[in-house]
Scaffold this active site. Structure first.
Site, PDB file in Angstrom:
ATOM      1  N   THR A  88       0.860  -1.188   0.000  1.00 57.15           N
ATOM      2  CA  THR A  88       0.000   0.000   0.000  1.00 57.15           C
ATOM      3  C   THR A  88       0.892   1.233   0.000  1.00 57.15           C
ATOM      4  O   THR A  88       1.834   1.318   0.782  1.00 57.15           O
ATOM      5  CB  THR A  88      -0.923  -0.007   1.228  1.00 57.15           C
ATOM      6  OG1 THR A  88      -1.783  -1.148   1.155  1.00 57.15           O
ATOM      7  CG2 THR A  88      -1.769   1.257   1.289  1.00 57.15           C
ATOM      8  N   ILE A 124       4.778  -1.082   3.001  1.00 56.70           N
ATOM      9  CA  ILE A 124       4.470   0.319   2.731  1.00 56.70           C
ATOM     10  C   ILE A 124       5.310   0.774   1.542  1.00 56.70           C
ATOM     11  O   ILE A 124       6.543   0.755   1.591  1.00 56.70           O
ATOM     12  CB  ILE A 124       4.763   1.196   3.963  1.00 56.70           C
ATOM     13  CG1 ILE A 124       3.846   0.794   5.132  1.00 56.70           C
ATOM     14  CG2 ILE A 124       4.594   2.673   3.606  1.00 56.70           C
ATOM     15  CD1 ILE A 124       2.365   1.028   4.900  1.00 56.70           C
ATOM     16  N   LYS A 125       4.628   1.192   0.485  1.00 61.35           N
ATOM     17  CA  LYS A 125       5.329   1.634  -0.723  1.00 61.35           C
ATOM     18  C   LYS A 125       5.695   3.112  -0.605  1.00 61.35           C
ATOM     19  O   LYS A 125       4.869   3.945  -0.264  1.00 61.35           O
ATOM     20  CB  LYS A 125       4.454   1.428  -1.966  1.00 61.35           C
ATOM     21  CG  LYS A 125       4.311  -0.007  -2.379  1.00 61.35           C
ATOM     22  CD  LYS A 125       3.409  -0.155  -3.590  1.00 61.35           C
ATOM     23  CE  LYS A 125       4.121   0.156  -4.879  1.00 61.35           C
ATOM     24  NZ  LYS A 125       3.254  -0.142  -6.050  1.00 61.35           N
ATOM     25  N   VAL A 126       6.953   3.385  -0.920  1.00 62.50           N
ATOM     26  CA  VAL A 126       7.472   4.750  -0.898  1.00 62.50           C
ATOM     27  C   VAL A 126       8.330   4.927  -2.147  1.00 62.50           C
ATOM     28  O   VAL A 126       9.065   4.012  -2.530  1.00 62.50           O
ATOM     29  CB  VAL A 126       8.339   4.998   0.362  1.00 62.50           C
ATOM     30  CG1 VAL A 126       8.785   6.445   0.435  1.00 62.50           C
ATOM     31  CG2 VAL A 126       7.602   4.603   1.637  1.00 62.50           C
TER      32      VAL A 126
END
Length: 315
Positions: A88, A124-126
């Site tokens: 996400t 967690i997508k960054v």
């Protein structure tokens, strides 16, 4: 055996979609989402209720919170189907703000935990900017695992390894797109296919470097334009694949062999490198393709995030 099943012998297959009703047929281990995929999904009648229900339940809350709650709703639906992890994404508008990225990531995890989802089932997508990588390093120290996206260059991959991030997503198809457009009429498709594809070569370089030096960060090839790019990366740790290309792999019975081999990589003559901030920024700037595609990718995700904002406001 079809090629999808054959690929699963070498590589963890991940579904790249927000359309979770398509996922089950292909039995992927993990799934990835991004703002563009969620925007595409919520505009379909099947998923409209997820948006309207989220707004109805939390009306009056800040818009950025509504966005995160919608992303988590999709993530929870996906996690009810797959055995592994969902990725996400933190709002791309925070791609150059380490502090804000960390705060949004922590809130996403809190929202998932509020739904009974364990932290280990979420990545967690960054964006793999210097600031994004710094945020990911902090998050990993706090037990929150990250997926560094919009990765187009070797220097980004090395910086991610230094930060000990969980996973990186090098974008095969977008690298291919840039070189094809740059070459113009001189581009010969068959000369740039399979192992000769510039996007495939980028992932191979990163894979060999990581395996040579025992780097634990997982490599998940992403953004594919054709099946040939996927089969040329059989053996990569993970590959995230659209439902359309999953269907093509599932329908193909041609034999599939391993292309990337961690054991073979260990015998290669490679030199370890590292980057501080100045070195990273210079190396990225020297790579015209990576500089342009990173900026373009962030802009595109920001546009779609703004469109999602408008849908939330109108619901």
């Amino acid at each position: 055996m079809n090629q999808l099943d054959a690929l699963k012998q070498f590589t963890t297959v991940v579904a790249d979609t927000g359309d979770f009703k398509q996922i089950e047929a292909y039995q992927p281990t993990d799934a990835t989402t991004n703002p563009s995929l969620i925007l595409k999904a919520v505009q379909k009648p099947d998923y409209r209720a997820l948006l309207t229900d989220t707004v109805a339940q939390f009306r009056g809350r800040p818009l950025d919170e509504l966005m995160d709650r919608l992303l988590v709703r999709f993530g929870c639906e996906i996690l009810s189907i797959i055995p592994g992890r969902v990725s996400t994404e933190v709002d791309a508008r925070l791609s150059f703000d380490t502090v804000a990225s960390v705060a949004r990531a922590e809130r996403l995890i809190e929202l998932y935990q509020g739904q009974g989802i364990h932290v280990d089932r979420v990545l967690i997508k960054v964006a793999a900017t210097w600031e994004g990588i710094a945020a990911a390093e902090q998050l990993e120290r706090r037990g929150i695992h990250t997926n560094l996206t919009l990765l187009f260059s070797f220097c980004q991959a090395v910086a991610c390894a230094q930060a000990k991030v969980q996973l990186i997503s090098p974008f095969v198809g977008r690298i291919y797109d840039w070189y094809k457009k740059s070459a113009g009429a001189a581009w010969v498709e068959q000369d740039n296919a399979g192992a000769h594809d510039p996007g495939v070569q980028s992932v191979r370089q990163i894979f060999n470097y990581y395996k040579k030096f025992g780097i634990a960060t997982e490599i998940m090839g992403a953004s594919f334009r054709n099946v040939g790019q996927i089969t040329a990366l059989a053996g990569c740790d993970l590959l995230t694949i659209s439902p359309e290309l999953l269907a093509q792999l599932s329908a193909c019975k041609a034999p599939l062999a391993r292309s990337l081999d961690a054991n073979a990589a260990q015998s290669l003559d490679l030199t370890a490198v590292n980057y501080d901030e100045a070195g990273f920024r210079f190396a990225l700037n020297e790579d015209a393709m990576a500089t342009e595609k990173l900026a373009e990718g962030i802009r595109a995700f920001c546009v779609d995030a703004a469109k999602l904002d408008q849908l939330l406001l109108a619901a």
